[in-house]
Design an enzyme around this catalytic site. Structure first.
Site, PDB file in Angstrom:
ATOM      1  CB  SER A 196      -0.877  -0.224   1.260  1.00 49.84           C
ATOM      2  OG  SER A 196      -0.242  -0.090   2.341  1.00 49.84           O
ATOM      3  CB  CYS A 197       2.983   2.986   1.676  1.00 47.75           C
ATOM      4  SG  CYS A 197       4.203   2.028   2.782  1.00 47.75           S
ATOM      5  N   GLY A 198       4.937   3.159  -0.350  1.00 53.42           N
ATOM      6  CA  GLY A 198       6.567   2.717  -0.948  1.00 53.42           C
ATOM      7  C   GLY A 198       7.312   2.532   0.162  1.00 53.42           C
ATOM      8  CB  CYS A 250       7.368   3.287   5.242  1.00 50.11           C
ATOM      9  SG  CYS A 250       6.212   2.096   4.583  1.00 50.11           S
TER      10      CYS A 250
END
Length: 284
Positions: A124-126, A128
């Protein structure tokens, strides 16, 4: 690799059909596969590659994913910086090949791992924890501000349908993001799907790196979700002058696009779109 999707048994509940006895039905459903991929990087020689990152991704195009990740993190500048890249067997039984081993070319500095910089990524994210625009600006090798690309708003409006039509895995699962690289004439050059938006972009940019297409001047990168700071960063690192997204951008994404001289388009849906930066590249 045949591992992008998997079938699982589910209980289908339909409240509208409850009255005629079809409200609860057991069935098979297609799911998008999510597995970890460990990227190991180092110089040639036995035992020299060390784990650099673990990302949760959909299996497939893993070498492109690893090369794209190294490019967009500023660890390599072109395909020539990579001596070899290969899939390796992991510790699982049976082997799932969830490890990519990258040997850097002679003279390419090995990455220095920093405990304060978290290289664990999720779908969901690159990466972090990275929030500094300055850390990207100083490492980008391509200046996109002077890129003469101009596309019409009508052409941009048609790209999401072309992207969607090419999403084969999404048709089966409904759970994958996509990134597509387009020419100024709207031709789809390459498309990649993944449970992670940043992984889909890395797969596209890794492919372009391995094909010797950098910088991606005069191209449009379209993503199926929102435009985050990290996706804008990745586009800039590959020299993409125009990033478009079907959903919203973040404030940092807009700020980075303005700093880089990129065009950033959001909410690209049907005949409408919002141009947040670089509006001069959008013609009538």
């Amino acid at each position: 690799m045949g591992r992008a999707t998997d079938r699982r048994g589910v209980l289908r509940i339909d409240l509208d059909a409850a009255g005629d006895g079809r409200g609860r039905i057991g069935r098979q459903d297609n799911l998008a596969v999510e597995e970890p991929l460990e990227i190991r990087v180092g110089a040639a020689g036995p035992g020299r590659r060390r784990p650099l990152a673990v990302t949760m991704r959909t299996p497939g195009d893993d070498l492109d994913l690893a090369i794209g990740f190294l490019l967009t993190e500023g660890l390599i500048r072109s395909a020539e910086d990579v001596h070899t890249a290969q899939l390796c067997a992991g510790a699982e039984t049976p082997n799932t090949y969830n490890v990519v081993d990258v040997v850097l070319s002679p003279g390419v500095p090995e990455p220095v791992t920093d405990p304060s910089r978290n290289f664990y990524t999720t779908s969901s994210c690159g990466v972090c924890g990275k929030a500094s625009i300055d850390s990207v600006r100083t490492r980008s090798q391509f200046a996109v501000r002077d890129d003469p690309l101009v596309v019409t708003a009508e052409l941009l409006a048609g790209l999401p349908d072309r992207l969607r039509a090419a999403q084969r895995a999404f048709d089966r699962t409904g759970g994958l993001h996509a990134a597509g690289l387009f020419t100024p004439d709207g031709e789809l050059v390459v498309l990649r799907e993944d449970v992670g938006r940043h992984n889909a972009v890395d797969k596209v940019l890794g492919w372009a790196t391995r094909e010797g297409r950098l910088p991606l001047a005069g191209h449009v990168l379209l993503v199926s979700g929102r435009a985050s700071f990290e996706l804008t960063q990745k586009a800039w690192m590959a020299g993409v002058p125009l990033l478009a997204a079907v959903s919203a951008p973040s404030t940092l994404a807009v700020e980075l696009a303005e700093e880089a001289g990129m065009t950033l388009v959001g909410f690209l849906r049907g005949p409408t779109m919002n141009v947040y930066a670089g509006a001069a590249r959008i013609g009538e």
